[in-house]
Each structure stands twice: as structure tokens, then as C-alpha cells.
Scaffold this motif. Sequence first.
Motif, short mmCIF file in Angstrom:
data_model
loop_
_atom_site.label_atom_id
_atom_site.label_comp_id
_atom_site.label_asym_id
_atom_site.label_seq_id
_atom_site.Cartn_x
_atom_site.Cartn_y
_atom_site.Cartn_z
N PHE A 16 0.82 -1.20 0.00
CA PHE A 16 0.00 0.00 0.00
C PHE A 16 0.86 1.26 0.00
O PHE A 16 0.54 2.25 -0.67
CB PHE A 16 -0.94 0.01 1.20
N HIS A 17 1.96 1.25 0.76
CA HIS A 17 2.87 2.39 0.75
C HIS A 17 3.34 2.68 -0.68
O HIS A 17 3.36 3.84 -1.12
CB HIS A 17 4.10 2.12 1.63
N GLU A 18 3.74 1.64 -1.37
CA GLU A 18 4.25 1.82 -2.73
C GLU A 18 3.15 2.30 -3.67
O GLU A 18 3.37 3.22 -4.48
CB GLU A 18 4.84 0.51 -3.23
N LEU A 19 1.96 1.70 -3.59
CA LEU A 19 0.85 2.10 -4.46
C LEU A 19 0.43 3.54 -4.19
O LEU A 19 0.20 4.32 -5.12
CB LEU A 19 -0.35 1.17 -4.24
N TYR A 20 0.35 3.91 -2.91
CA TYR A 20 -0.04 5.28 -2.56
C TYR A 20 1.01 6.28 -3.03
O TYR A 20 0.68 7.36 -3.53
CB TYR A 20 -0.22 5.40 -1.04
N THR A 21 2.29 5.93 -2.84
CA THR A 21 3.37 6.83 -3.26
C THR A 21 3.32 7.09 -4.75
O THR A 21 3.55 8.22 -5.21
CB THR A 21 4.74 6.25 -2.87
N ASP A 22 3.02 6.07 -5.52
CA ASP A 22 2.94 6.22 -6.98
C ASP A 22 1.85 7.20 -7.40
O ASP A 22 1.89 7.74 -8.51
CB ASP A 22 2.69 4.86 -7.64
N LYS A 23 0.88 7.43 -6.52
CA LYS A 23 -0.22 8.33 -6.85
C LYS A 23 0.07 9.79 -6.47
O LYS A 23 -0.75 10.67 -6.75
CB LYS A 23 -1.50 7.89 -6.13
N VAL A 24 1.21 10.02 -5.82
CA VAL A 24 1.57 11.38 -5.40
C VAL A 24 2.69 11.90 -6.29
O VAL A 24 3.73 11.25 -6.43
CB VAL A 24 2.01 11.41 -3.92
N ASP A 25 2.48 13.03 -6.92
CA ASP A 25 3.49 13.60 -7.80
C ASP A 25 4.76 13.95 -7.03
O ASP A 25 4.71 14.41 -5.89
CB ASP A 25 2.95 14.87 -8.49
N GLY A 26 5.90 13.74 -7.68
CA GLY A 26 7.16 14.21 -7.13
C GLY A 26 7.96 13.19 -6.35
O GLY A 26 8.98 13.54 -5.76
N TYR A 27 7.53 11.92 -6.34
CA TYR A 27 8.23 10.90 -5.56
C TYR A 27 8.62 9.70 -6.42
O TYR A 27 7.91 9.34 -7.36
CB TYR A 27 7.37 10.41 -4.40
N VAL A 28 9.74 9.08 -6.07
CA VAL A 28 10.17 7.83 -6.71
C VAL A 28 10.42 6.80 -5.61
O VAL A 28 11.10 7.06 -4.63
CB VAL A 28 11.42 8.04 -7.57
N TRP A 29 9.82 5.63 -5.76
CA TRP A 29 9.93 4.56 -4.76
C TRP A 29 11.28 3.88 -4.88
O TRP A 29 11.69 3.45 -5.94
CB TRP A 29 8.80 3.56 -4.98
N LYS A 30 11.99 3.74 -3.74
CA LYS A 30 13.34 3.17 -3.75
C LYS A 30 13.44 1.81 -3.08
O LYS A 30 14.51 1.21 -3.08
CB LYS A 30 14.31 4.15 -3.06
N GLY A 31 12.36 1.32 -2.49
CA GLY A 31 12.41 0.00 -1.89
C GLY A 31 11.98 -0.03 -0.44
O GLY A 31 11.55 0.98 0.12
N SER A 32 12.10 -1.22 0.16
CA SER A 32 11.61 -1.40 1.53
C SER A 32 12.46 -2.42 2.27
O SER A 32 13.29 -3.13 1.69
CB SER A 32 10.15 -1.88 1.50
#
Length: 234
Positions: A16-32
Amino acid sequence: MYSIGAIDDEPLIIKFHELYTDKVDGYVWKGSANTLSSGKEMILNKKLDLLLLDIYLDHENGLQLLQFIRNENIDLDVILITSANDMESITLGKRYGAIDFLVKPFTFERFKEALERYQSFQKLAKPLNQQTEIDQLFHDQRLEGHLPRDLPKGITKETAIRVLHAFNDCTSWLTTAQLSDQTQISHVSLRKYLRFFSETGLLSKEVIYKASGRPLQQYQLTSKGEEIKQNGFI
């Protein structure tokens, strides 16, 4: 773009963290990571700007990692996202420099608000900030009295304030494209806020019909919006 990662021992929460982050402009997911040791390795080896950190990690306590980050002067901001809502955890989290505290279960709107608030405060890192810019970041609560207590679904306070700030130094009409460039908000999301402010009487809308192509929509503060502006609310 801001780099973001998460430490949580629940795979579904990480997803959910990754999915939610993808919906917010300006962020790139780097892992967990799912333990303190693997989390420590992640923050030392990956250049993160923001970390989503759980407190309850099996038999471990995420606050220990937050304390390590501060003791080692690691340049990393942390949002605590946890089911721990006791006063001791909240107090320690604040003392160790957590910038926000989300209690599970949380909504996407609250998650988005936390990430957008982080982006707003990063403006303080710019050189030559004026007092008015700093006041906007720290005293946006002055504008809250002009926003409904219960905002419509899909409208967050932080983004609403960011949209109004785009009119702060403007005396003319602004197009949707110009507002999108200034606020770094997508056209789809921005239209919701422009419609909201038009309905609440803070913005007036003008449609210019061209010989070809789509009509041009532009916006300007109304007299009500200008009054708020003159009183230093935006």
C-alpha cells in the motif's frame, strides 16, 4: 523528485505504501525493508530523502532506528506510520525528529497530505528565502478559517493551500497550464481544486473560445480571494 522508502514487517502495508506513493506527484519509490538491520542497511546504501517507518517491527522498535538516524546525523526525514498511538511513542517520535505521525489504518488522503506537506517544507532549503515565504510555510493555518471544516473527497488542505499560493504574486489571469507548472500538480488533480475554489467563491473562471482546439480556461482571485490575500493569508 524525492526518493522514498519504507520499513514495515507487514508485506501488505508495504504494498500500500508503494501504491499510494505512486499516486503522489514528485516521488520515486526506492524500496523497503522488514527488520531494523535490513532497514539500517537500506538507509546507508540507498540515498533516500524520506523514510516511512513503522514502530512495531515484530520484536523490535522502529524508534531505535529513528534515534540511530539522528545520532549519526543522517540526512533523512522520517514519517512514522504505525498502530502505536500511545503518548510515549508520539513524544519520542517527535523528540527524535519525526516530521509526521500517521496511525494505522489511515486514508490515502491523509497519506497524500503528509507527503505534500513534506514537499512544502523542502522549500525552506532554497537559498535567499524571504520572510513571507517562511511565513507561508509555518503559518498556513491562517488560511484554514477560509476553508470548509469538512473538505470534499479528493481535496486536501495542503494541496488547496499550494494552489492558492500560486496567485500570491499574480495580478492577472492564470491558465490551467500555468498553474500546473507553478504548483507541480497534474492537470487532472488541479481541475478538482480549481472547481472547488470557484464554487467557494475564491476564484473566478473565464473561458476563452478559440478558432481551433479546446477552449482556454483561466482563473483569477475574486474580491473575496483578494481580501484574503491583502490580509496576508496567502
